[in-house]
Design a protein around this motif. Sequence first.
Motif, PDB file in Angstrom:
ATOM      1  N   GLU A 168     -23.010 -22.010  -6.163  1.00  0.00           N
ATOM      2  CA  GLU A 168     -22.474 -21.616  -7.473  1.00  0.00           C
ATOM      3  C   GLU A 168     -21.944 -20.190  -7.442  1.00  0.00           C
ATOM      4  O   GLU A 168     -22.515 -19.302  -6.796  1.00  0.00           O
ATOM      5  N   PHE A 169     -20.841 -19.990  -8.191  1.00  0.00           N
ATOM      6  CA  PHE A 169     -20.214 -18.667  -8.339  1.00  0.00           C
ATOM      7  C   PHE A 169     -19.887 -18.460  -9.814  1.00  0.00           C
ATOM      8  O   PHE A 169     -19.545 -19.410 -10.523  1.00  0.00           O
ATOM      9  N   TYR A 170     -19.968 -17.195 -10.282  1.00  0.00           N
ATOM     10  CA  TYR A 170     -19.775 -16.888 -11.697  1.00  0.00           C
ATOM     11  C   TYR A 170     -18.747 -15.771 -11.858  1.00  0.00           C
ATOM     12  O   TYR A 170     -18.786 -14.754 -11.152  1.00  0.00           O
ATOM     13  N   PHE A 171     -17.822 -15.968 -12.830  1.00  0.00           N
ATOM     14  CA  PHE A 171     -16.772 -14.979 -13.090  1.00  0.00           C
ATOM     15  C   PHE A 171     -16.547 -14.846 -14.597  1.00  0.00           C
ATOM     16  O   PHE A 171     -17.008 -15.675 -15.394  1.00  0.00           O
ATOM     17  N   ALA A 172     -15.805 -13.797 -14.949  1.00  0.00           N
ATOM     18  CA  ALA A 172     -15.434 -13.592 -16.352  1.00  0.00           C
ATOM     19  C   ALA A 172     -14.379 -14.630 -16.763  1.00  0.00           C
ATOM     20  O   ALA A 172     -13.746 -15.270 -15.931  1.00  0.00           O
ATOM     21  N   HIS A 173     -14.171 -14.756 -18.067  1.00  0.00           N
ATOM     22  CA  HIS A 173     -13.246 -15.780 -18.587  1.00  0.00           C
ATOM     23  C   HIS A 173     -11.802 -15.552 -18.132  1.00  0.00           C
ATOM     24  O   HIS A 173     -11.048 -16.503 -17.951  1.00  0.00           O
ATOM     25  N   GLU A 174     -11.414 -14.291 -17.962  1.00  0.00           N
ATOM     26  CA  GLU A 174     -10.009 -13.995 -17.657  1.00  0.00           C
ATOM     27  C   GLU A 174      -9.647 -14.195 -16.187  1.00  0.00           C
ATOM     28  O   GLU A 174      -8.557 -13.840 -15.738  1.00  0.00           O
TER      29      GLU A 174
ATOM     30  N   VAL B 108     -12.737 -21.310   2.053  1.00  0.00           N
ATOM     31  CA  VAL B 108     -13.988 -20.801   2.627  1.00  0.00           C
ATOM     32  C   VAL B 108     -14.815 -21.957   3.210  1.00  0.00           C
ATOM     33  O   VAL B 108     -15.345 -21.865   4.325  1.00  0.00           O
ATOM     34  N   ALA B 109     -14.936 -23.049   2.460  1.00  0.00           N
ATOM     35  CA  ALA B 109     -15.692 -24.199   2.943  1.00  0.00           C
ATOM     36  C   ALA B 109     -15.000 -24.861   4.129  1.00  0.00           C
ATOM     37  O   ALA B 109     -15.649 -25.272   5.101  1.00  0.00           O
ATOM     38  N   GLN B 110     -13.680 -24.939   4.056  1.00  0.00           N
ATOM     39  CA  GLN B 110     -12.918 -25.615   5.104  1.00  0.00           C
ATOM     40  C   GLN B 110     -12.996 -24.887   6.446  1.00  0.00           C
ATOM     41  O   GLN B 110     -12.946 -25.509   7.513  1.00  0.00           O
ATOM     42  N   THR B 111     -13.110 -23.574   6.413  1.00  0.00           N
ATOM     43  CA  THR B 111     -13.107 -22.780   7.650  1.00  0.00           C
ATOM     44  C   THR B 111     -14.501 -22.418   8.156  1.00  0.00           C
ATOM     45  O   THR B 111     -14.633 -21.749   9.175  1.00  0.00           O
ATOM     46  N   SER B 112     -15.548 -22.853   7.452  1.00  0.00           N
ATOM     47  CA  SER B 112     -16.912 -22.557   7.903  1.00  0.00           C
ATOM     48  C   SER B 112     -17.245 -23.403   9.130  1.00  0.00           C
ATOM     49  O   SER B 112     -16.934 -24.597   9.197  1.00  0.00           O
ATOM     50  N   LYS B 113     -17.909 -22.797  10.093  1.00  0.00           N
ATOM     51  CA  LYS B 113     -18.289 -23.521  11.313  1.00  0.00           C
ATOM     52  C   LYS B 113     -19.381 -24.554  11.059  1.00  0.00           C
ATOM     53  O   LYS B 113     -19.643 -25.414  11.915  1.00  0.00           O
ATOM     54  N   TYR B 114     -20.032 -24.497   9.890  1.00  0.00           N
ATOM     55  CA  TYR B 114     -21.103 -25.437   9.573  1.00  0.00           C
ATOM     56  C   TYR B 114     -20.601 -26.670   8.819  1.00  0.00           C
ATOM     57  O   TYR B 114     -21.341 -27.640   8.676  1.00  0.00           O
ATOM     58  N   THR B 115     -19.373 -26.658   8.302  1.00  0.00           N
ATOM     59  CA  THR B 115     -18.893 -27.701   7.413  1.00  0.00           C
ATOM     60  C   THR B 115     -18.552 -28.989   8.151  1.00  0.00           C
ATOM     61  O   THR B 115     -17.897 -28.976   9.187  1.00  0.00           O
ATOM     62  N   ALA B 116     -19.013 -30.122   7.583  1.00  0.00           N
ATOM     63  CA  ALA B 116     -18.623 -31.449   8.079  1.00  0.00           C
ATOM     64  C   ALA B 116     -17.290 -31.807   7.425  1.00  0.00           C
ATOM     65  O   ALA B 116     -17.249 -32.238   6.268  1.00  0.00           O
TER      66      ALA B 116
ATOM     67  N   TYR C 115     -26.086 -22.380   5.786  1.00  0.00           N
ATOM     68  CA  TYR C 115     -24.737 -22.754   5.355  1.00  0.00           C
ATOM     69  C   TYR C 115     -24.400 -22.138   3.997  1.00  0.00           C
ATOM     70  O   TYR C 115     -23.310 -21.574   3.797  1.00  0.00           O
ATOM     71  N   LYS C 116     -25.324 -22.216   3.074  1.00  0.00           N
ATOM     72  CA  LYS C 116     -25.107 -21.661   1.740  1.00  0.00           C
ATOM     73  C   LYS C 116     -24.902 -20.143   1.803  1.00  0.00           C
ATOM     74  O   LYS C 116     -24.050 -19.589   1.099  1.00  0.00           O
ATOM     75  N   THR C 117     -25.665 -19.488   2.652  1.00  0.00           N
ATOM     76  CA  THR C 117     -25.512 -18.040   2.842  1.00  0.00           C
ATOM     77  C   THR C 117     -24.149 -17.708   3.424  1.00  0.00           C
ATOM     78  O   THR C 117     -23.490 -16.747   3.003  1.00  0.00           O
ATOM     79  N   ASP C 118     -23.721 -18.496   4.398  1.00  0.00           N
ATOM     80  CA  ASP C 118     -22.415 -18.286   5.024  1.00  0.00           C
ATOM     81  C   ASP C 118     -21.287 -18.433   4.006  1.00  0.00           C
ATOM     82  O   ASP C 118     -20.368 -17.596   3.947  1.00  0.00           O
ATOM     83  N   LEU C 119     -21.351 -19.460   3.180  1.00  0.00           N
ATOM     84  CA  LEU C 119     -20.319 -19.677   2.159  1.00  0.00           C
ATOM     85  C   LEU C 119     -20.291 -18.530   1.152  1.00  0.00           C
ATOM     86  O   LEU C 119     -19.221 -18.033   0.783  1.00  0.00           O
ATOM     87  N   THR C 120     -21.475 -18.116   0.709  1.00  0.00           N
ATOM     88  CA  THR C 120     -21.552 -17.061  -0.308  1.00  0.00           C
ATOM     89  C   THR C 120     -21.008 -15.729   0.215  1.00  0.00           C
ATOM     90  O   THR C 120     -20.208 -15.056  -0.460  1.00  0.00           O
ATOM     91  N   SER C 121     -21.427 -15.336   1.415  1.00  0.00           N
ATOM     92  CA  SER C 121     -20.999 -14.041   1.958  1.00  0.00           C
ATOM     93  C   SER C 121     -19.498 -14.018   2.238  1.00  0.00           C
ATOM     94  O   SER C 121     -18.815 -13.029   1.926  1.00  0.00           O
TER      95      SER C 121
END
Length: 293
Positions: free
Chosen positions: A200-206, A219-227, A260-266
Amino acid sequence: MIKFMNIQIYWLAQSAKDAVKETAEDTKDIVSQITTGKVAQGILILLTAYTVLRILDKLILWLSEKIAKEWRLRVKQFLPFLRMVVLTTTIVVLMNLFLNLSKENILAVTGTVAVALGFAFKDYASSIIAGVVGLFESSYGVGDRVKIGENYGEVVSYGLRSVRIQTPDDNLITIPHNKIWTEAVSNANAGALEAQVVTEFYFAHEIDVNLVRKILYRVAQTSKYTALKLPIVVIIEEKPWGTMFKLKSYPLDARDEFVYKTDLTSRAKQAFAKHNFAYPRIFDVESAQSNKQ
């Protein structure tokens, strides 16, 4: 007439007495003569069963790590079944050693054990039955990532009475099998190697929604952990305090869930920093929560 009835009643009473006496004689020697040799054999059988169980545990876990990764969980699924076979065989051998297992004696022992379990070991018997049922229903198995009640983690051991799960904090929790009667069981991978991870990621409305979606997908597509053979999805939800993005994707191996979750977040935050995206402000979150109350 009265004399005939008295004779008939006497005959029925004598027949009942003889039947009880015969049954008592058939079942009085349920326990065979206990000798030092039999006790030594019993101890040896128990030690052998314990040794076999330990060897099976180590052998199956070692073998599962040496074969192809896609077969790892399937091999681990054999462990509960093999343990049950060893324990059942040990109980049968010990019963043959210390009991005279005639037809009548088996019925007597079965009835006695059933009554004892019903009153003294009700929860224990319920856990064993649930464990056997779980083998056929496949509610969870060794290697699965499950949530039972409030406890979440990887199943590392499937015993006759309980299951052990290892939590993300590296705690080992023992849960009786009878929890499946009353608790919801959530299984993330159900024997499969992959399990969906939601970040999960959180941003302002604008925020620029389309740009954030592209970044997260990339980010998900280029992660070495992603199936990559499994779908990558970005879900957007509007909240009173901002916009929430859920990145749903699958690691190659379910055990890499948190890495994997840490890799995506960072990696996502590094990309966001280049665009100076605005995050929700603290007072917006607090005001939204106070409005709900």
